[in-house]
Design a protein around this motif. Structure first.
Motif, PDB file in Angstrom:
ATOM      1  N   ILE A   1      -3.980 -17.670 -25.585  1.00 41.65           N
ATOM      2  CA  ILE A   1      -3.819 -16.884 -24.835  1.00 41.65           C
ATOM      3  C   ILE A   1      -5.237 -16.576 -23.993  1.00 41.65           C
ATOM      4  O   ILE A   1      -5.710 -17.056 -25.079  1.00 41.65           O
ATOM      5  CB  ILE A   1      -3.010 -16.026 -25.436  1.00 41.65           C
ATOM      6  N   ASN A   2      -4.740 -16.199 -23.199  1.00 41.98           N
ATOM      7  CA  ASN A   2      -5.908 -15.221 -22.094  1.00 41.98           C
ATOM      8  C   ASN A   2      -6.471 -14.004 -21.800  1.00 41.98           C
ATOM      9  O   ASN A   2      -5.086 -13.902 -22.218  1.00 41.98           O
ATOM     10  CB  ASN A   2      -5.976 -15.873 -20.654  1.00 41.98           C
TER      11      ASN A   2
ATOM     12  N   ILE B   1       0.912   1.765 -33.119  1.00 42.66           N
ATOM     13  CA  ILE B   1      -0.337   1.962 -31.970  1.00 42.66           C
ATOM     14  C   ILE B   1      -0.495   2.036 -31.588  1.00 42.66           C
ATOM     15  O   ILE B   1      -1.242   1.926 -30.077  1.00 42.66           O
ATOM     16  CB  ILE B   1      -1.433   1.466 -33.706  1.00 42.66           C
ATOM     17  N   ALA B   2      -0.646  -0.043 -31.068  1.00 43.20           N
ATOM     18  CA  ALA B   2      -1.079  -0.101 -29.912  1.00 43.20           C
ATOM     19  C   ALA B   2      -0.071  -1.112 -29.431  1.00 43.20           C
ATOM     20  O   ALA B   2      -0.001  -2.747 -29.077  1.00 43.20           O
ATOM     21  CB  ALA B   2      -1.984  -1.214 -30.250  1.00 43.20           C
ATOM     22  N   PRO B   3       1.085  -0.379 -28.501  1.00 40.10           N
ATOM     23  CA  PRO B   3       1.995  -1.532 -28.148  1.00 40.10           C
ATOM     24  C   PRO B   3       2.089  -2.720 -26.932  1.00 40.10           C
ATOM     25  O   PRO B   3       0.886  -2.024 -26.130  1.00 40.10           O
ATOM     26  CB  PRO B   3       3.835  -0.736 -27.634  1.00 40.10           C
ATOM     27  N   LEU B   4       2.710  -3.805 -26.834  1.00 46.05           N
ATOM     28  CA  LEU B   4       2.506  -4.305 -25.799  1.00 46.05           C
ATOM     29  C   LEU B   4       3.888  -4.390 -25.006  1.00 46.05           C
ATOM     30  O   LEU B   4       4.622  -4.430 -25.772  1.00 46.05           O
ATOM     31  CB  LEU B   4       2.763  -6.275 -26.078  1.00 46.05           C
ATOM     32  N   LYS B   5       3.690  -4.030 -23.442  1.00 47.01           N
ATOM     33  CA  LYS B   5       4.692  -4.382 -22.377  1.00 47.01           C
ATOM     34  C   LYS B   5       4.246  -5.582 -21.427  1.00 47.01           C
ATOM     35  O   LYS B   5       2.960  -5.227 -20.940  1.00 47.01           O
ATOM     36  CB  LYS B   5       4.161  -2.831 -21.880  1.00 47.01           C
ATOM     37  N   GLU B   6       5.439  -5.828 -21.192  1.00 43.54           N
ATOM     38  CA  GLU B   6       5.829  -7.429 -20.578  1.00 43.54           C
ATOM     39  C   GLU B   6       5.714  -6.047 -19.470  1.00 43.54           C
ATOM     40  O   GLU B   6       6.633  -5.691 -18.780  1.00 43.54           O
ATOM     41  CB  GLU B   6       7.036  -8.273 -20.656  1.00 43.54           C
ATOM     42  N   ALA B   7       4.772  -6.447 -18.140  1.00 45.09           N
ATOM     43  CA  ALA B   7       5.403  -6.483 -16.949  1.00 45.09           C
ATOM     44  C   ALA B   7       4.522  -7.030 -16.481  1.00 45.09           C
ATOM     45  O   ALA B   7       3.586  -8.085 -15.756  1.00 45.09           O
ATOM     46  CB  ALA B   7       4.845  -4.580 -16.383  1.00 45.09           C
ATOM     47  N   ASP B   8       5.130  -7.711 -14.261  1.00 46.51           N
ATOM     48  CA  ASP B   8       4.905  -8.832 -13.796  1.00 46.51           C
ATOM     49  C   ASP B   8       3.582  -9.989 -13.998  1.00 46.51           C
ATOM     50  O   ASP B   8       3.154 -10.417 -13.659  1.00 46.51           O
ATOM     51  CB  ASP B   8       4.457  -7.770 -12.994  1.00 46.51           C
ATOM     52  N   GLY B   9       4.739 -10.738 -14.751  1.00 42.26           N
ATOM     53  CA  GLY B   9       3.838 -11.344 -15.248  1.00 42.26           C
ATOM     54  C   GLY B   9       2.859 -11.370 -15.926  1.00 42.26           C
ATOM     55  O   GLY B   9       2.565 -12.647 -17.079  1.00 42.26           O
ATOM     56  N   SER B  10       2.531 -10.277 -17.239  1.00 42.75           N
ATOM     57  CA  SER B  10       1.196 -10.145 -18.172  1.00 42.75           C
ATOM     58  C   SER B  10       2.099  -9.556 -19.034  1.00 42.75           C
ATOM     59  O   SER B  10       3.065  -8.912 -19.077  1.00 42.75           O
ATOM     60  CB  SER B  10       0.437  -9.302 -17.539  1.00 42.75           C
ATOM     61  N   TYR B  11       1.044  -9.063 -19.852  1.00 41.43           N
ATOM     62  CA  TYR B  11       1.151  -8.539 -21.291  1.00 41.43           C
ATOM     63  C   TYR B  11       0.375  -7.115 -21.455  1.00 41.43           C
ATOM     64  O   TYR B  11      -0.672  -7.577 -21.406  1.00 41.43           O
ATOM     65  CB  TYR B  11       1.621  -9.515 -22.318  1.00 41.43           C
ATOM     66  N   TYR B  12       0.121  -6.193 -20.824  1.00 38.50           N
ATOM     67  CA  TYR B  12      -0.483  -5.204 -21.529  1.00 38.50           C
ATOM     68  C   TYR B  12       0.046  -4.928 -22.260  1.00 38.50           C
ATOM     69  O   TYR B  12       0.489  -4.038 -22.852  1.00 38.50           O
ATOM     70  CB  TYR B  12       0.379  -4.187 -20.400  1.00 38.50           C
TER      71      TYR B  12
ATOM     72  N   LYS C   1       4.945 -12.673 -33.639  1.00 41.96           N
ATOM     73  CA  LYS C   1       6.553 -12.149 -33.951  1.00 41.96           C
ATOM     74  C   LYS C   1       7.697 -11.681 -32.905  1.00 41.96           C
ATOM     75  O   LYS C   1       8.870 -12.229 -33.464  1.00 41.96           O
ATOM     76  CB  LYS C   1       6.230 -10.827 -33.789  1.00 41.96           C
ATOM     77  N   LYS C   2       7.514 -11.984 -31.629  1.00 43.19           N
ATOM     78  CA  LYS C   2       8.287 -11.964 -30.927  1.00 43.19           C
ATOM     79  C   LYS C   2       9.081 -12.824 -29.685  1.00 43.19           C
ATOM     80  O   LYS C   2       9.770 -13.289 -29.200  1.00 43.19           O
ATOM     81  CB  LYS C   2       8.322 -11.146 -29.488  1.00 43.19           C
ATOM     82  N   GLY C   3       8.453 -14.405 -30.389  1.00 43.24           N
ATOM     83  CA  GLY C   3       8.862 -15.411 -30.106  1.00 43.24           C
ATOM     84  C   GLY C   3       8.069 -16.227 -28.463  1.00 43.24           C
ATOM     85  O   GLY C   3       8.212 -16.616 -27.856  1.00 43.24           O
ATOM     86  N   VAL C   4       7.475 -15.079 -28.083  1.00 41.84           N
ATOM     87  CA  VAL C   4       6.611 -15.418 -27.021  1.00 41.84           C
ATOM     88  C   VAL C   4       5.635 -16.325 -26.790  1.00 41.84           C
ATOM     89  O   VAL C   4       5.965 -17.163 -26.257  1.00 41.84           O
ATOM     90  CB  VAL C   4       5.877 -13.923 -25.925  1.00 41.84           C
ATOM     91  N   ILE C   5       5.228 -16.710 -28.214  1.00 44.23           N
ATOM     92  CA  ILE C   5       4.387 -18.178 -28.116  1.00 44.23           C
ATOM     93  C   ILE C   5       4.335 -18.700 -29.312  1.00 44.23           C
ATOM     94  O   ILE C   5       5.236 -17.847 -30.609  1.00 44.23           O
ATOM     95  CB  ILE C   5       2.808 -17.322 -28.112  1.00 44.23           C
TER      96      ILE C   5
END
Length: 498
Positions: A261-262, A90-101, A251-255
């Motif tokens: 988070i900001n 439904i609302a995926p997170l994409k990592e790109a250029d140092g941020s999570y979109y 869940k992905k272990g990023v945090i």
């Protein structure tokens, strides 16, 4: 579970249930409905991180919509978040250029408004049944581009409803306009106005406050409600995706659990960032809420100075959904920092209506430390699209680019290295000309739908169904009116003699 009631930011009308607030849209005194208290998250962050989007929605929305039964709420969620979305997440997170979109554009109209407007019709019909409403509900809405189409798609042919959308005739992108004027559904009505979004919004608000019109509608078996972000039924579903995003990072272990988070949100009407603030108040570990504006930077100036002033030139930009000078949802924040003092809030809003500006006190400003503002010029927005694409191959739309630029600037000046979630509010396919021209000026020579195919090729993504559908769709809505004629246009559509 104790019932959570809602009150108007301007104090009149007493307390109402969630379903009554959803039905009314706007309070009788022109105020916005807010929950008496912000509820806490119902489980640990670790537990939330294991939930699907639909289960996250249930966990969060259940805290706000306490007069809905579990079965009613589950039914609304199941009907909303289904195959209308082109991804199971439904609302995926994409990592790109140092941020999570946080991609909020996978619904049927490829913009973030789908996240709330897919569920609002079900919340509204359920609310009408709960409150024994016999009238047909007329959704009356103004749009700066995205709300209109998402609301039309959500309410098209929903029994017991009609929907009327006003948009600035020359203030939306060609694709946004085509999406609206080709909308099917016997209960849908789309009107272009000679004016800007603020004119459309003011006209709609005036109709909501018109007691004679309400009586006239009632005698014909109708009553107004709103699908704009002023409706609490729009705001509550938006809280969900910030909770879900945090869960996905965990869940992905990023945090780690509890790590802050900001969040950076491109916003004109303030609803989308207010939802993130509500998520923070519920207990979600958000550090800074970064409010990103385009050249219509009335919100940036507010956070800088404490003065909200719409007395300025209205600029048409490449991020038209943010071309707004009256940020309706800001009133909910103002009410909160005024200590939930309806008198104070009403005085400030009266000043806005009479003089076009108001100024908050130093005590109120001190409570805005969670927020910070930034803005991007047209040149900076275009450059950000090109930078992100050249660095990563990821293509973002103009609104997301405003936020991406502001997030980049914030990191540079603050040194804050917390993980950054950027609300990606629209698909680049919705603003192909601006996006492709930013990547390379040569694309400006091509026609809109040819650009769509090139975008698909360079981004490695499929052309969304929403775009394929409108390539050949016939124009079904051709009505245009002056702002002074909005009321008579509504009456004519409903078969009420002017």
């Amino acid at each position: 579970m104790a019932e959570l009631l809602y009150e108007s930011t301007r104090g009149a009308g007493g307390k109402v249930t969630a379903s009554q607030a959803i039905l009314k849209g706007l309070a009788e005194d022109g105020g916005l409905f807010v929950p008496e208290t912000i509820p806490a998250l119902p489980m640990s962050l670790r537990e939330l991180s294991q939930l699907s989007y639909q289960d996250t929605a249930f966990a969060v929305m259940k805290q706000f919509l306490t007069d809905f039964t579990d079965e009613e709420l589950r039914s609304c969620i199941t009907n909303a978040y289904d195959e209308k979305f082109d991804t199971k997440e439904i609302a995926p997170l994409k990592e790109a250029d140092g941020s999570y979109y946080l991609e909020l554009f996978h619904g049927s109209t490829i913009a973030f408004k789908d996240m709330a407007l897919s569920i609002l019709p079900y919340l509204m019909v359920t609310s009408a049944k709960k409150n024994q409403i016999k009238n047909e509900i007329v959704i009356l809405t103004a749009t700066s581009g995205d709300t209109g189409k998402a609301a039309l798609a959500g309410f098209a042919d929903v029994p017991g409803t009609k929907i009327i959308v006003f948009y600035p005739k020359d203030g939306v992108s060609p694709i946004q306009k085509k999406q609206m004027v080709t909308q099917k559904g016997a209960n849908t009505f789309v009107v272009g106005i000679h004016g800007n979004f603020d004119d459309a919004q003011s006209g709609v608000k005036a109709m909501f406050g018109d007691k004679e019109l309400a009586a006239e509608l009632d005698s014909h078996g109708y009553q107004f409600s709103s699908a704009n972000s002023i409706n609490i039924g729009r705001l509550v579903p938006q809280v969900v995706y910030y909770v879900y995003a945090y869960g996905q990072l965990l869940k992905k272990g990023v945090i780690t659990e509890g790590e802050e988070i900001n969040v950076t949100v491109p916003t004109g009407n303030f609803g989308n960032i207010l939802a993130a603030y509500y998520a923070k108040l519920m207990g979600l570990p958000i550090g800074k809420l970064i409010c990103a504006s385009n050249e219509n930077k009335v919100l940036f100036d507010f956070f800088q100075t404490g003065a909200y002033d719409r007395n300025r030139e209205f600029l048409l930009t490449s991020s038209p959904s943010m071309d707004i000078l009256i940020s309706s949802n800001l009133e909910r924040l103002v009410y909160r920092i005024a200590g939930s003092d309806a008198g104070k809030d009403a005085a400030l809003m009266k000043s806005l209506s009479e003089t076009g500006r108001y100024e908050i006190t130093d005590e109120m400003r001190a409570q805005l430390s969670d927020f910070c503002g930034g803005f991007a010029s047209e040149e900076e927005t275009a450059k950000e699209i090109k930078t992100v694409y050249e660095n990563t191959g990821y293509v973002i739309d103009t609104h997301t680019a405003v936020a991406s630029f502001v997030a980049r600037s914030y990191r540079k000046t603050s040194g804050d290295r917390k993980k950054m979630v950027i609300a990606s509010t629209a698909s680049p396919y919705k603003f192909t000309r601006s996006v492709m021209k930013a990547i390379d000026a040569k694309y400006d020579e091509m026609e809109d739908f040819a650009l769509v195919d090139v975008l698909s090729e360079i981004s490695g993504t499929a052309v969304p169904a929403a775009i394929e559908e409108i390539r050949t769709a016939p124009v079904l809505h051709k009505t245009v009116c002056e702002t002074a004629e909005m009321k008579n246009t509504v009456k004519a559509f409903l078969g009420i003699e002017a």
